[in-house]
Design a protein around this motif. Structure first.
Motif, PDB file in Angstrom:
ATOM      1  N   PRO A  69     -14.988  -7.870  -3.387  1.00 35.84           N
ATOM      2  CA  PRO A  69     -14.528  -7.427  -4.721  1.00 35.84           C
ATOM      3  C   PRO A  69     -14.038  -8.613  -5.556  1.00 35.84           C
ATOM      4  O   PRO A  69     -13.774  -9.686  -5.013  1.00 35.84           O
ATOM      5  N   GLY A  70     -13.889  -8.376  -6.858  1.00 34.11           N
ATOM      6  CA  GLY A  70     -13.414  -9.433  -7.748  1.00 34.11           C
ATOM      7  C   GLY A  70     -11.892  -9.520  -7.803  1.00 34.11           C
ATOM      8  O   GLY A  70     -11.324 -10.612  -7.938  1.00 34.11           O
ATOM      9  N   VAL A  71     -11.218  -8.375  -7.693  1.00 36.68           N
ATOM     10  CA  VAL A  71      -9.749  -8.366  -7.789  1.00 36.68           C
ATOM     11  C   VAL A  71      -9.180  -9.267  -6.677  1.00 36.68           C
ATOM     12  O   VAL A  71      -9.419  -9.012  -5.499  1.00 36.68           O
ATOM     13  N   PRO A  72      -8.450 -10.334  -7.070  1.00 39.47           N
ATOM     14  CA  PRO A  72      -8.050 -11.339  -6.077  1.00 39.47           C
ATOM     15  C   PRO A  72      -7.330 -10.772  -4.848  1.00 39.47           C
ATOM     16  O   PRO A  72      -7.614 -11.179  -3.726  1.00 39.47           O
ATOM     17  N   GLU A  98     -16.108 -12.298 -17.780  1.00 40.99           N
ATOM     18  CA  GLU A  98     -14.791 -12.832 -18.178  1.00 40.99           C
ATOM     19  C   GLU A  98     -14.532 -14.204 -17.564  1.00 40.99           C
ATOM     20  O   GLU A  98     -13.767 -14.997 -18.098  1.00 40.99           O
ATOM     21  N   LEU A  99     -15.206 -14.494 -16.455  1.00 40.99           N
ATOM     22  CA  LEU A  99     -15.090 -15.835 -15.864  1.00 40.99           C
ATOM     23  C   LEU A  99     -15.813 -16.851 -16.742  1.00 40.99           C
ATOM     24  O   LEU A  99     -15.325 -17.956 -16.980  1.00 40.99           O
ATOM     25  N   ASP A 107     -20.770  -3.139 -13.168  1.00 47.92           N
ATOM     26  CA  ASP A 107     -20.676  -3.628 -11.797  1.00 47.92           C
ATOM     27  C   ASP A 107     -22.037  -3.523 -11.124  1.00 47.92           C
ATOM     28  O   ASP A 107     -22.366  -2.541 -10.468  1.00 47.92           O
ATOM     29  N   THR A 159     -10.660 -15.166 -17.481  1.00 47.93           N
ATOM     30  CA  THR A 159     -10.155 -15.116 -16.112  1.00 47.93           C
ATOM     31  C   THR A 159     -10.414 -16.467 -15.469  1.00 47.93           C
ATOM     32  O   THR A 159     -11.516 -17.009 -15.569  1.00 47.93           O
ATOM     33  N   ILE A 160      -9.396 -17.012 -14.832  1.00 43.78           N
ATOM     34  CA  ILE A 160      -9.570 -18.279 -14.118  1.00 43.78           C
ATOM     35  C   ILE A 160     -10.068 -17.970 -12.714  1.00 43.78           C
ATOM     36  O   ILE A 160      -9.578 -17.034 -12.061  1.00 43.78           O
ATOM     37  N   ASP A 161     -11.033 -18.728 -12.274  1.00 42.68           N
ATOM     38  CA  ASP A 161     -11.711 -18.432 -11.009  1.00 42.68           C
ATOM     39  C   ASP A 161     -10.862 -18.835  -9.804  1.00 42.68           C
ATOM     40  O   ASP A 161     -11.170 -19.783  -9.098  1.00 42.68           O
ATOM     41  N   THR A 162      -9.803 -18.081  -9.578  1.00 40.14           N
ATOM     42  CA  THR A 162      -8.939 -18.385  -8.430  1.00 40.14           C
ATOM     43  C   THR A 162      -9.606 -17.967  -7.122  1.00 40.14           C
ATOM     44  O   THR A 162      -9.291 -18.513  -6.064  1.00 40.14           O
ATOM     45  N   ASN A 163     -10.517 -16.992  -7.203  1.00 36.30           N
ATOM     46  CA  ASN A 163     -11.207 -16.559  -5.981  1.00 36.30           C
ATOM     47  C   ASN A 163     -11.954 -17.719  -5.336  1.00 36.30           C
ATOM     48  O   ASN A 163     -11.927 -17.877  -4.117  1.00 36.30           O
ATOM     49  N   GLY A 173     -16.866 -10.016  -7.020  1.00 38.88           N
ATOM     50  CA  GLY A 173     -16.902  -9.336  -8.316  1.00 38.88           C
ATOM     51  C   GLY A 173     -18.063  -8.382  -8.473  1.00 38.88           C
ATOM     52  O   GLY A 173     -19.034  -8.422  -7.712  1.00 38.88           O
ATOM     53  N   GLY A 174     -17.906  -7.504  -9.467  1.00 36.60           N
ATOM     54  CA  GLY A 174     -18.980  -6.574  -9.793  1.00 36.60           C
ATOM     55  C   GLY A 174     -19.240  -5.490  -8.766  1.00 36.60           C
ATOM     56  O   GLY A 174     -20.347  -4.986  -8.650  1.00 36.60           O
ATOM     57  N   LEU A 175     -18.192  -5.131  -8.001  1.00 36.59           N
ATOM     58  CA  LEU A 175     -18.370  -4.069  -7.003  1.00 36.59           C
ATOM     59  C   LEU A 175     -17.733  -2.767  -7.450  1.00 36.59           C
ATOM     60  O   LEU A 175     -17.794  -1.770  -6.756  1.00 36.59           O
ATOM     61  N   GLY A 176     -17.107  -2.788  -8.588  1.00 32.25           N
ATOM     62  CA  GLY A 176     -16.333  -1.627  -9.034  1.00 32.25           C
ATOM     63  C   GLY A 176     -17.208  -0.462  -9.446  1.00 32.25           C
ATOM     64  O   GLY A 176     -18.423  -0.526  -9.315  1.00 32.25           O
TER      65      GLY A 176
HETATM   66  P1  ATP Z   1     -13.020  -3.283  -9.275  1.00 30.40           P
HETATM   67  O1  ATP Z   1     -13.327  -2.483  -8.062  1.00 30.40           O
HETATM   68  O2  ATP Z   1     -11.568  -3.251  -9.614  1.00 30.40           O
HETATM   69  O3  ATP Z   1     -13.885  -2.965 -10.483  1.00 30.40           O
HETATM   70  P2  ATP Z   1     -14.747  -5.535  -8.960  1.00 30.40           P
HETATM   71  O4  ATP Z   1     -15.186  -5.953  -7.616  1.00 30.40           O
HETATM   72  O5  ATP Z   1     -15.714  -4.800  -9.797  1.00 30.40           O
HETATM   73  O6  ATP Z   1     -13.382  -4.794  -8.853  1.00 30.40           O
HETATM   74  P3  ATP Z   1     -14.546  -7.180 -11.232  1.00 30.40           P
HETATM   75  O7  ATP Z   1     -14.654  -5.944 -12.048  1.00 30.40           O
HETATM   76  O8  ATP Z   1     -15.621  -8.184 -11.311  1.00 30.40           O
HETATM   77  O9  ATP Z   1     -14.329  -6.819  -9.707  1.00 30.40           O
HETATM   78  O10 ATP Z   1     -13.174  -7.902 -11.518  1.00 30.40           O
HETATM   79  C1  ATP Z   1     -11.955  -7.188 -11.468  1.00 30.40           C
HETATM   80  C2  ATP Z   1     -10.824  -8.082 -11.921  1.00 30.40           C
HETATM   81  O11 ATP Z   1     -10.624  -9.084 -10.923  1.00 30.40           O
HETATM   82  C3  ATP Z   1     -11.114  -8.846 -13.195  1.00 30.40           C
HETATM   83  O12 ATP Z   1     -10.534  -8.227 -14.298  1.00 30.40           O
HETATM   84  C4  ATP Z   1     -10.451 -10.174 -12.983  1.00 30.40           C
HETATM   85  O13 ATP Z   1      -9.142 -10.142 -13.496  1.00 30.40           O
HETATM   86  C5  ATP Z   1     -10.367 -10.338 -11.500  1.00 30.40           C
HETATM   87  N1  ATP Z   1     -11.369 -11.300 -11.037  1.00 30.40           N
HETATM   88  C6  ATP Z   1     -12.700 -11.109 -10.908  1.00 30.40           C
HETATM   89  N2  ATP Z   1     -13.304 -12.193 -10.420  1.00 30.40           N
HETATM   90  C7  ATP Z   1     -12.338 -13.122 -10.237  1.00 30.40           C
HETATM   91  C8  ATP Z   1     -12.327 -14.476  -9.754  1.00 30.40           C
HETATM   92  N3  ATP Z   1     -13.446 -15.080  -9.358  1.00 30.40           N
HETATM   93  N4  ATP Z   1     -11.144 -15.118  -9.714  1.00 30.40           N
HETATM   94  C9  ATP Z   1     -10.013 -14.500 -10.097  1.00 30.40           C
HETATM   95  N5  ATP Z   1      -9.954 -13.245 -10.546  1.00 30.40           N
HETATM   96  C10 ATP Z   1     -11.094 -12.548 -10.632  1.00 30.40           C
END
Ligand code: ATP
Length: 418
Positions: free
Chosen positions: A153-156, A11-12, A75, A17-21, A67-70
Motif C-alpha cells: 500500500p501507499g499509506v506509509p 501526488e508523488l 488505484d 507527497t514526499i516519497d518517504t516510502n 501505492g495505488g492499492l486502495g
Molecule cells: P489506500 O488503501 O489508503 O487508498 P493506497 O495503497 O491506494 O492506499 P495511495 O492511494 O497511493 O495508496 O496513497 C495513499 C496515501 O499514502 C497518499 O495520500 C500519500 O499521502 C501516502 N503515500 C503514497 N505513496 C507514498 C510514498 N511513496 N511515500 C510516502 N507517502 C506515500
C-alpha cells in the motif's frame, strides 16, 4: 538479491507527497542484504504502471511497488500488473468478509460501500501479504520463470507494517545469510560539527571497515556509522564497538541513539533522580511542553507549564518583576532566570526550565537580533542561564530553542552529579 522499486502516485510526481516510502524501504532492505538497484516513480495511470513494471522486470526480475492499492478508481496497480502477467482477477471471499467485518468494527454506518469490494479482487495465482494496519491487502505475484512483483500500500504506516510482517520474512528466506548494510546513529547536541570532527580526528585507528557520516540538523549533529558487505552479526559487532568508542570521545554531548529524543533523556534523568519538572515558555509557545509530553510515560515526571508570551503573563503567572522587564527587556538574563524559578516554585517542582527569545522574522534589534534566545534551568534552587544565538527561520529558531532548553537542563542535572 537486486531489486527495483516503483513508487506510484500522481501526488508523488507533483511533489505534494514526499516519497518517504522509498527511503524506508531502502534502509530496511539493505539491512537484510537486499539492494535496490533502481528507483522509479510513476503516476496513477494503468499504462504508466504497466510500462514501468515491465521494464523493471526485464532488468532484475524482482520488483516492489507501493501505492495505488486502495478502493478508488485511481488505484490501478493491481489490475495493471495482473494484466501484465496475463492473469484474470478473482473475488477473494475471505478478504471480502474481513473487509465487511472491519467496516462494522470501526462503527461506520451502513454496509461496506461497493467501491471497497474492489479491494477483494485478487489476480489469479497471487499470494496475499497481510495488512494488519489497514484494509487493502498486499499482493505477491510470481510467474513461472520466478520473476516476481510485491505490491504494497501507499499509506506509509500500512506499508511499513506489511513490509515487516509479511515481505521482509519472505525475502530473508530468499537471500539467506547475505552481506548486509547496517547503520547506527549517535545523537549529539550543543557541539558544532567542526568541533566534533576535531575530537574524532584524534581517534587512534579510526573505524576499520566502517564509514562515518556527520549529519547536522535542528537537534544537533548526528554521527552515523555504517557497515557494508559483511554478515549481520559482524556488522552488529563492529557498529556496537564504534558507538562505544564514539560515546567515550563525545562525552556528555551524546544523548542517545537512532531516533532517541533529548526530551526522553531529560525525563529519564528526572525519573532516576526522583525529580519533577515544569516549563515556562515564551517564544517557543508550548513546543517544549509538546516535546516532553510526546514521550510516553512523561506524566510520571512532567507537571505542566506556562506559555508566558505577553509580559503581563510573565509577571502575573511567573512573578517576573515589572522593573526588570522594563529595564532589561523580556529577552534577557534576569527575566529568564525569574521565569525558571517562578515556574518551579509555583508548580512546586524540583526543576524549572525557561525560554525567552526573538524568533523573528520581526522584533529584532541591533542588540537583540532575531535568533537571540535566553535559556534558564533552575535545579533545586540553583539557577543557570545561557544565551544562544540561533540561526534559521522562525520555525527553526523555535525548534532550536526548545532543544537548547532541554540541553541546558540536562547539562545542569549532570553537572550536579559531578
Ligand atoms: P489506500 O488503501 O489508503 O487508498 P493506497 O495503497 O491506494 O492506499 P495511495 O492511494 O497511493 O495508496 O496513497 C495513499 C496515501 O499514502 C497518499 O495520500 C500519500 O499521502 C501516502 N503515500 C503514497 N505513496 C507514498 C510514498 N511513496 N511515500 C510516502 N507517502 C506515500
Amino acid at each position: 538479491l537486486k531489486i527495483e522499486l516503483i513508487t506510484i502516485g500522481d501526488e508523488l510526481l507533483l511533489g505534494f507527497t514526499i516519497d518517504t516510502n522509498a527511503a524506508h524501504l531502502a534502509r530496511e532492505l539493505a539491512a537484510i542484504g537486499v539492494e535496490i538497484e533502481r528507483r522509479t516513480t510513476v503516476g496513477d495511470g494503468a499504462e504508466e504502471i504497466a510500462a514501468a513494471v515491465r521494464d523493471a522486470l526485464d532488468r532484475t526480475g524482482a520488483v516492489i511497488t507501493t501505492g495505488g492499492l486502495g478502493p478508488t478508481s485511481d488505484d490501478m496497480t493491481k489490475p495493471a500488473i495482473a494484466a501484465l502477467f496475463g492473469r484474470a482477477m478473482r473475488l477473494d471471499v475471505a478478504i471480502l468478509d474481513a473487509l465487511k467485518e472491519r467496516w462494522k468494527a470501526r462503527g461506520w454506518p451502513g454496509e461496506l460501500p461497493v467501491t471497497n469490494e474492489q479491494q477483494a479482487l485478487i489476480p489469479q495465482g497471487a499470494e496475499i501479504l497481510v495488512n494488519n494496519h489497514g484494509s487493502a491487502p498486499g499482493i505477491w505475484l510470481e510467474d513461472d520463470r520466478g520473476r516476481w512483483v510485491a505490491m504494497l500500500p501507499g499509506v506509509p504506516r500500512e506499508m511499513r507494517g506489511m513490509l515487516g510482517d509479511a515481505l521482509l520474512p519472505r525475502l530473508r528466506l530468499r537471500v539467506g545469510d547475505a552481506r548486509v548494510v547496517r547503520s547506527r546513529t549517535l545523537r549529539t547536541t550543543g557541539i558544532a560539527e567542526s568541533a566534533l570532527a576535531d575530537r574524532l580526528a584524534e581517534m587512534a585507528g579510526g573505524f576499520p571497515g566502517l564509514s562515518l557520516a556527520y549529519l547536522p540538523g535542528l537537534d544537533g549533529v548526528d554521527l552515523r556509522v555504517t557497515a557494508r558487505g559483511v554478515s549481520a552479526p559482524e556488522a552488529e559487532r563492529a557498529l556496537s564497538d564504534a558507538i562505544t568508542r564514539l560515546r567515550e570521545r563525545v562525552g556528555q554531548h551524546a544523548y542517545g541513539e537512532d531516533e532517541d529524543d533529548l526530551a526522553a533523556s531529560v525525563l529519564d534523568l528526572c525519573r532516576r533522580r526522583g525529580e519533577r519538572l515544569a516549563v515556562a515558555e515564551s517564544c517557543t509557545g508550548g513546543l517544549l511542553g509538546a516535546r516532553i509530553t510526546a514521550v510516553p510515560g512523561s506524566s510520571a515526571v512532567f507537571v505542566g507549564g506556562i506559555i508566558a508570551y505577553a509580559d503581563e503573563v510573565k509577571q502575573r503567572e511567573l512573578g517576573v518583576r515589572a522593573d526588570d522587564l522594563a529595564r532589561y527587556g523580556a529577552v534577557s538574563e534576569p527575566v529568564v532566570r525569574q521565569m525558571a524559578t517562578g515556574v518551579r516554585e509555583r508548580f512546586a517542582t524540583d526543576v524549572g526550565v525557561a525560554i525567552t527569545g526573538v524568533a523573528g522574522p520581526g522584533g529584532g534589534s541591533p542588540e537583540k537580533p532575531v535568533g537571540t534566545v535566553w535559556l534558564a534551568a533552575d535545579v533545586r534552587g540553583r539557577v543557570s542561564a545561557a544565551l544562544a544565538r540561533l540561526i534559521g527561520d522562525r520555525d527553526e529558531i523555535r525548534r532550536r530553542a526548545a532543544q537548547g532548553g532541554l540541553n541546558l537542563v540536562r547539562k545542569e542535572m549532570l553537572r550536579g552529579e559531578g
